[in-house]
Write a protein that holds these residues in place. Structure first.
Motif, PDB file in Angstrom:
ATOM      1  N   TYR A 302      22.302 -13.033 -25.660  1.00 25.55           N
ATOM      2  CA  TYR A 302      20.664 -12.413 -25.616  1.00 25.55           C
ATOM      3  C   TYR A 302      19.774 -13.632 -25.091  1.00 25.55           C
ATOM      4  O   TYR A 302      17.885 -13.173 -25.386  1.00 25.55           O
ATOM      5  N   THR A 303      20.132 -14.924 -25.142  1.00 27.08           N
ATOM      6  CA  THR A 303      19.126 -16.195 -24.857  1.00 27.08           C
ATOM      7  C   THR A 303      19.772 -16.513 -23.237  1.00 27.08           C
ATOM      8  O   THR A 303      21.045 -16.015 -22.914  1.00 27.08           O
ATOM      9  N   ARG A 304      19.325 -17.773 -22.655  1.00 26.82           N
ATOM     10  CA  ARG A 304      19.213 -17.743 -21.316  1.00 26.82           C
ATOM     11  C   ARG A 304      19.627 -19.174 -21.215  1.00 26.82           C
ATOM     12  O   ARG A 304      21.044 -19.279 -20.751  1.00 26.82           O
ATOM     13  N   ASN A 305      18.989 -19.750 -22.248  1.00 27.08           N
ATOM     14  CA  ASN A 305      20.087 -20.890 -22.976  1.00 27.08           C
ATOM     15  C   ASN A 305      20.580 -22.123 -24.021  1.00 27.08           C
ATOM     16  O   ASN A 305      21.441 -22.925 -23.788  1.00 27.08           O
ATOM     17  N   GLY A 306      20.320 -20.742 -24.702  1.00 28.87           N
ATOM     18  CA  GLY A 306      20.942 -21.182 -26.041  1.00 28.87           C
ATOM     19  C   GLY A 306      20.878 -20.841 -27.635  1.00 28.87           C
ATOM     20  O   GLY A 306      19.236 -20.179 -27.132  1.00 28.87           O
ATOM     21  N   VAL A 307      21.138 -21.457 -28.359  1.00 29.32           N
ATOM     22  CA  VAL A 307      20.635 -21.401 -29.930  1.00 29.32           C
ATOM     23  C   VAL A 307      20.509 -22.960 -30.160  1.00 29.32           C
ATOM     24  O   VAL A 307      21.650 -23.309 -30.505  1.00 29.32           O
ATOM     25  N   ILE A 308      19.292 -22.969 -31.170  1.00 29.10           N
ATOM     26  CA  ILE A 308      19.553 -24.039 -31.746  1.00 29.10           C
ATOM     27  C   ILE A 308      19.023 -24.007 -33.665  1.00 29.10           C
ATOM     28  O   ILE A 308      18.302 -23.203 -33.861  1.00 29.10           O
ATOM     29  N   PHE A 309      19.857 -24.013 -34.741  1.00 27.24           N
ATOM     30  CA  PHE A 309      19.913 -23.736 -35.714  1.00 27.24           C
ATOM     31  C   PHE A 309      20.158 -24.744 -36.466  1.00 27.24           C
ATOM     32  O   PHE A 309      20.817 -26.254 -36.705  1.00 27.24           O
ATOM     33  N   ALA A 310      19.690 -24.915 -37.865  1.00 25.42           N
ATOM     34  CA  ALA A 310      18.997 -25.293 -38.899  1.00 25.42           C
ATOM     35  C   ALA A 310      20.181 -24.723 -40.625  1.00 25.42           C
ATOM     36  O   ALA A 310      20.530 -23.575 -39.977  1.00 25.42           O
ATOM     37  N   THR A 311      20.582 -25.638 -40.549  1.00 24.12           N
ATOM     38  CA  THR A 311      22.302 -24.588 -41.488  1.00 24.12           C
ATOM     39  C   THR A 311      22.204 -26.462 -42.934  1.00 24.12           C
ATOM     40  O   THR A 311      23.206 -26.854 -42.352  1.00 24.12           O
ATOM     41  N   HIS A 312      23.299 -25.894 -43.561  1.00 30.02           N
ATOM     42  CA  HIS A 312      23.259 -26.246 -44.387  1.00 30.02           C
ATOM     43  C   HIS A 312      25.161 -26.770 -44.564  1.00 30.02           C
ATOM     44  O   HIS A 312      25.721 -27.005 -45.135  1.00 30.02           O
ATOM     45  N   SER A 313      25.933 -25.660 -43.285  1.00 28.14           N
ATOM     46  CA  SER A 313      27.508 -25.380 -43.075  1.00 28.14           C
ATOM     47  C   SER A 313      27.538 -26.347 -42.173  1.00 28.14           C
ATOM     48  O   SER A 313      27.611 -26.357 -41.199  1.00 28.14           O
ATOM     49  N   LEU A 314      28.388 -28.256 -42.547  1.00 25.83           N
ATOM     50  CA  LEU A 314      28.246 -28.265 -41.429  1.00 25.83           C
ATOM     51  C   LEU A 314      29.717 -28.287 -40.852  1.00 25.83           C
ATOM     52  O   LEU A 314      30.070 -28.880 -40.101  1.00 25.83           O
ATOM     53  N   GLY A 315      30.831 -27.174 -41.316  1.00 25.47           N
ATOM     54  CA  GLY A 315      31.605 -27.020 -40.666  1.00 25.47           C
ATOM     55  C   GLY A 315      31.223 -25.890 -39.785  1.00 25.47           C
ATOM     56  O   GLY A 315      31.941 -25.557 -38.768  1.00 25.47           O
ATOM     57  N   LEU A 316      30.352 -24.730 -40.078  1.00 24.22           N
ATOM     58  CA  LEU A 316      29.584 -24.000 -38.875  1.00 24.22           C
ATOM     59  C   LEU A 316      28.824 -24.943 -37.833  1.00 24.22           C
ATOM     60  O   LEU A 316      29.444 -24.350 -36.511  1.00 24.22           O
ATOM     61  N   ALA A 317      28.359 -26.289 -37.928  1.00 26.65           N
ATOM     62  CA  ALA A 317      27.822 -26.891 -37.159  1.00 26.65           C
ATOM     63  C   ALA A 317      28.983 -27.735 -36.473  1.00 26.65           C
ATOM     64  O   ALA A 317      28.437 -27.909 -35.250  1.00 26.65           O
ATOM     65  N   ARG A 318      30.049 -27.865 -36.655  1.00 27.43           N
ATOM     66  CA  ARG A 318      31.287 -28.617 -36.365  1.00 27.43           C
ATOM     67  C   ARG A 318      31.868 -27.502 -35.903  1.00 27.43           C
ATOM     68  O   ARG A 318      32.665 -27.983 -34.613  1.00 27.43           O
ATOM     69  N   THR A 319      31.872 -27.143 -35.983  1.00 27.08           N
ATOM     70  CA  THR A 319      33.436 -25.818 -35.151  1.00 27.08           C
ATOM     71  C   THR A 319      32.373 -25.349 -33.796  1.00 27.08           C
ATOM     72  O   THR A 319      32.276 -25.285 -32.968  1.00 27.08           O
ATOM     73  N   ALA A 320      29.795 -25.255 -33.714  1.00 27.41           N
ATOM     74  CA  ALA A 320      30.132 -23.459 -32.777  1.00 27.41           C
ATOM     75  C   ALA A 320      29.192 -24.427 -31.824  1.00 27.41           C
ATOM     76  O   ALA A 320      28.580 -24.783 -30.874  1.00 27.41           O
ATOM     77  N   SER A 321      28.552 -26.332 -32.351  1.00 26.25           N
ATOM     78  CA  SER A 321      27.671 -26.968 -31.768  1.00 26.25           C
ATOM     79  C   SER A 321      28.039 -27.904 -31.039  1.00 26.25           C
ATOM     80  O   SER A 321      28.851 -28.270 -30.955  1.00 26.25           O
TER      81      SER A 321
END
Length: 522
Positions: A302-321
């Motif tokens: 539902y976005t044009r350019n993407g998502v910026i997120f703050a997280t405690h999960s390094l695993g999620l960041a490493r997988t998604a970003s």
């Protein structure tokens, strides 16, 4: 497409040492412990939105004055809650921001092929600006009028267009309760309480057919994600809450788990707003690890350019970003930001993603994939086969780990799970071309350790995208790839957005291909 570099000084917990980040298409993660500054950095784009909107209006005299180095006084204020301040608390030095537009809707902001840096100083008394080259030559500022000859050569349109795109953000804080929050309550950019329920009711059964259909599709997404055989959502008669009909039984939203409420509130708000960039704090909140990536990629649709997120999960960041920044704040000092240096420890990543190899607790299979862009596209394909919450994908980062000398990493994985597969690109230029030595060595290594997988017959994952899906995802000028064609700028879409094409494909697009057959057997 955007790629904008920012440097931030003396903003909230950040000091004279600038926090440098790149905002670009795809997924960006800020990772850190509590009070390290990750939420402040995420909220930064929300709080300077008034400035970005001024810059985005290319006919606005204030924007032109600032860009040309003028000092027009206080023309904007950061958007902060009552009692808060954007300026750093322990200094009288101004907040300083720098913008470099590497890419935007109108291209890069350059002069004679050299990127330009716009610097702004903000205090409660006023604002001043400066324009210089990357090498440090000031071409406009309070004491340096813009040269008439340079002015005729310089187009401000790339800057205005990029700032306008950067201003189109939506910020979602970590609190997303819809119940008992007041008749017109909002929390930053999301509606809550009665206001949220009324918006949902209007979208579902109001007079706009497109809104009705969007809510219908969203409910279908929720049904798939949470594994219901049937699902419907309606506003309660008093418009105070939502009524959930799940598998033929009626519930109030408050009777459902926090994860479902989290999905509904955030997805509906983002669907209504459809921002250029979504800024979300702790997207993993109330969600099992097997749902977190699904949640992020669904939001990004539902976005044009993407998502910026703050997280405690390094695993999620490493997988998604596509980009990860880590934040630290030593006791009594300012916060600092560093690009994350990814490591090759797949076992560590498994732990960060809460993999246990127990089906009842989430993922039951591990799939090693080419890289993060392939991971997000494959998530869309796994949805077609109903396996997106069974298979945990780990990125190999291309040739960084697709090599014959990663036996130790692969054997460590094998000790944790016996259900491991791989799916990698062939990178062939023709049907009969052999695999590169490093890829063949990786395949041989996996065979020695009893790990089965697939080397794609075609060059890469994007070579399976049909023309119709490519054009629907981007534009009529975008073109699909031939089976062994290497992707280039002529195709009209960035690799980071491969997942957008994949989300528009159907199972029939994959049937009869080696890729489709492989996914079916996972």
């Amino acid at each position: 497409m955007i790629d904008i570099e920012l440097a931030i000084r003396n903003y909230r917990c950040f000091g004279d040492e600038p926090a440098r980040i790149r905002i670009a298409d795809g997924f960006t993660a800020f990772v850190g412990v509590n009070n390290s500054g990750k939420s402040s950095l995420l909220r930064f784009l929300y709080e300077i939105r008034t400035l970005l909107r001024i810059y985005g209006a290319d006919s606005n005299q204030w924007a032109t004055t600032l860009l040309r180095g003028g000092s027009p006084g206080t023309i904007w204020q950061p958007i902060v809650l009552g009692g808060e301040r954007a300026l750093r608390a322990d200094t009288e030095r101004p907040m300083e921001l720098e913008f470099v537009v590497h890419e935007g809707p109108a291209g890069a902001f350059k002069l004679n092929n050299e990127l330009l840096v716009h610097k702004i100083k903000y205090t409660s008394e006023g604002t001043s600006g400066e324009l210089r080259t990357e090498r440090g030559t000031v071409i406009a500022g309070p004491d340096t009028p813009l040269d008439a000859q340079l002015s005729s050569q310089l187009s401000f349109e790339p800057f205005h267009a990029a700032m306008g795109e950067l201003a189109d953000t939506m910020y979602i804080g970590p609190f997303r309760n819809t119940i008992n929050v007041g008749a017109q309550a909002s929390y930053y950019d999301i509606k809550t309480g009665d206001a949220f329920v009324n918006t949902f009711a209007e979208y579902k059964s109001g007079e706009n057919p497109a809104h009705n259909e969007a809510i219908f599709q969203l409910i279908a997404e929720l049904q798939r994600i949470f594994g219901f055989s049937s699902l419907d959502i309606n506003a309660s008669p008093d418009k105070k809450t939502l009524q959930i009909m799940a598998d033929g039984r009626s519930y109030r939203l408050s009777e459902q788990g926090a994860g479902l409420a989290h999905f509904i509130v955030v997805l509906v708000n983002v669907l209504v707003r459809r921002p250029g960039l979504l800024l979300i704090d702790e997207p993993e909140l109330n969600l099992h690890a097997s749902l977190q990536l699904d949640f992020l990629t669904t939001l990004a649709k539902y976005t044009r350019n993407g998502v910026i997120f703050a997280t405690h999960s390094l695993g999620l960041a490493r997988t998604a970003s596509d980009r990860i920044y880590t934040l630290t704040k030593p006791l009594g000092e300012a916060s600092s930001v560093q690009p994350y240096e990814r490591d090759r420890e797949l076992v560590t990543l498994l732990g960060q993603l809460s993999f246990g190899g127990v089906p009842e607790l989430g993922f039951s299979k591990i799939l090693l994939v080419e890289g993060k862009t392939e991971l997000r596209a494959l998530m869309q394909f796994l949805r077609l086969y109903g396996k997106e919450h069974e298979v945990l994908m780990l990125p190999l980062h291309g040739d960084e780990m697709i090599r014959p000398d990663v036996g130790q990493e692969i054997s460590q994985l094998s000790r944790i799970s016996s259900n491991i597969s791989y799916l990698i690109d062939s990178e062939r230029n023709s049907e009969d071309a052999p695999l590169a030595r490093n890829r063949q060595g990786f395949v041989d290594l996996c065979a020695q350790q009893g790990i089965q997988g697939l080397v794609l017959e075609r060059r890469a994952l994007e070579n399976y995208f049909p023309e119709a899906a490519v054009k629907r995802a981007f534009s009529d000028s975008a073109t699909a790839l031939g089976p062994y064609e290497k992707k280039g700028p002529g195709q009209g879409w960035p690799k980071a957005n491969n997942w957008r094409v994949a989300s528009l494909m159907t199972r029939s697009d994959l049937e009869g291909t080696d890729l489709g057959n492989f996914l079916e057997t996972l």
